[in-house]
Design a protein around this motif. Sequence first.
Motif, PDB file in Angstrom:
ATOM      1  N   LYS A  61       0.836  -1.198   0.000  1.00  0.00           N
ATOM      2  CA  LYS A  61       0.000   0.000   0.000  1.00  0.00           C
ATOM      3  C   LYS A  61       0.873   1.252   0.000  1.00  0.00           C
ATOM      4  O   LYS A  61       1.935   1.282   0.616  1.00  0.00           O
ATOM      5  CB  LYS A  61      -0.923   0.007   1.217  1.00  0.00           C
ATOM      6  CG  LYS A  61      -2.071  -0.995   1.118  1.00  0.00           C
ATOM      7  CD  LYS A  61      -3.077  -0.774   2.233  1.00  0.00           C
ATOM      8  CE  LYS A  61      -4.295  -1.671   2.045  1.00  0.00           C
ATOM      9  NZ  LYS A  61      -5.339  -1.418   3.073  1.00  0.00           N
ATOM     10  N   SER A 113      -5.676   4.342  11.240  1.00  0.00           N
ATOM     11  CA  SER A 113      -6.508   3.471  10.414  1.00  0.00           C
ATOM     12  C   SER A 113      -6.465   2.041  10.926  1.00  0.00           C
ATOM     13  O   SER A 113      -5.435   1.546  11.391  1.00  0.00           O
ATOM     14  CB  SER A 113      -6.027   3.510   8.965  1.00  0.00           C
ATOM     15  OG  SER A 113      -6.720   2.564   8.186  1.00  0.00           O
ATOM     16  N   ASN A 115      -7.058  -0.431   8.944  1.00  0.00           N
ATOM     17  CA  ASN A 115      -6.591  -1.230   7.813  1.00  0.00           C
ATOM     18  C   ASN A 115      -5.076  -1.375   7.863  1.00  0.00           C
ATOM     19  O   ASN A 115      -4.401  -0.789   8.707  1.00  0.00           O
ATOM     20  CB  ASN A 115      -7.008  -0.571   6.491  1.00  0.00           C
ATOM     21  CG  ASN A 115      -8.510  -0.440   6.369  1.00  0.00           C
ATOM     22  OD1 ASN A 115      -9.253  -1.342   6.748  1.00  0.00           O
ATOM     23  ND2 ASN A 115      -8.962   0.690   5.823  1.00  0.00           N
ATOM     24  N   THR A 116      -4.548  -2.168   6.950  1.00  0.00           N
ATOM     25  CA  THR A 116      -3.104  -2.340   6.870  1.00  0.00           C
ATOM     26  C   THR A 116      -2.449  -0.999   6.558  1.00  0.00           C
ATOM     27  O   THR A 116      -2.844  -0.317   5.607  1.00  0.00           O
ATOM     28  CB  THR A 116      -2.738  -3.343   5.763  1.00  0.00           C
ATOM     29  OG1 THR A 116      -3.385  -4.591   6.019  1.00  0.00           O
ATOM     30  CG2 THR A 116      -1.231  -3.555   5.701  1.00  0.00           C
TER      31      THR A 116
END
Length: 273
Positions: A61, A113, A115-116
């Motif tokens: 990401k 976050s 998320n990753t």
Amino acid sequence: MTDVLTLVFRTFMSQTDVRTELAVSPPSPTTSSALVLGDRSVSRSVLLLAAVTAASEMGVKVTFFTQTQIQSLPVCLQKCVPSLSPQSLKKIKFSYPRTVVELLQQVASLHESTNTPPSLIIVDGLEAYLRGPGDDGSHPGEQSCAAHLSALLCDTAAFLTELLKQRSSSSAPCHLITSFQSGVDSGQAGGEAPATDPILDVLDRYFQVRCTLDPDRSYEAVAAGLKELWHIYLSGTGMTEASSTKDSEDRPPVAQEWQLLIYPDGLMEFKSA
């Protein structure tokens, strides 16, 4: 901080150059950072190539901060990566903070976050956040702001590296790449900018590798049918550390000088010098 940048250079290496060791070298075990210094438009193209390469080749990401809205991929990326998949693009998150205060707030919230977290943080055009129109960067307040922003970026990348390790022991560290266009002419031999820009002096304390873009306006570049030819010089403490690590024998050699060839149709290629 040459893992991502050299992967970009090798992935988009000129077809006329010897293409060896295209696979990325094992990432360094610690957070690494690089400062791309030079022309704004060319630096931005290199940063976008880095984002796309990290997302598509490394599968990680990416968070990309910039003041300028990106409506579509630049011509250079369309030429270099014609088959880029939508899934790879989804790994890149573009954020558009307008001021340095907004940038600081968004960087500081990256760890929140669920998320990753990103494995690559990119900031396009630091000078746009640090300087006003016509500013030569000589004000102490701007130097202090540059130090504050640089420290936050480096600390955030280190913190995200720890989060990535907690999720997976095999995760790569969080890399950091930023670009900066100095208000001082960098036309010195060897691609080294003179150390007279106060903000650049501050940035060099935080970023381990400087990637300097130096234009080549010689007759040979024109005769070769190129729109532009740029010399790329890699320097800094990160280069010294990479050459002295215990596992350096297991890594492909890191070239400290490259060339960026830009053709009239927008295609970009790299050659090891």
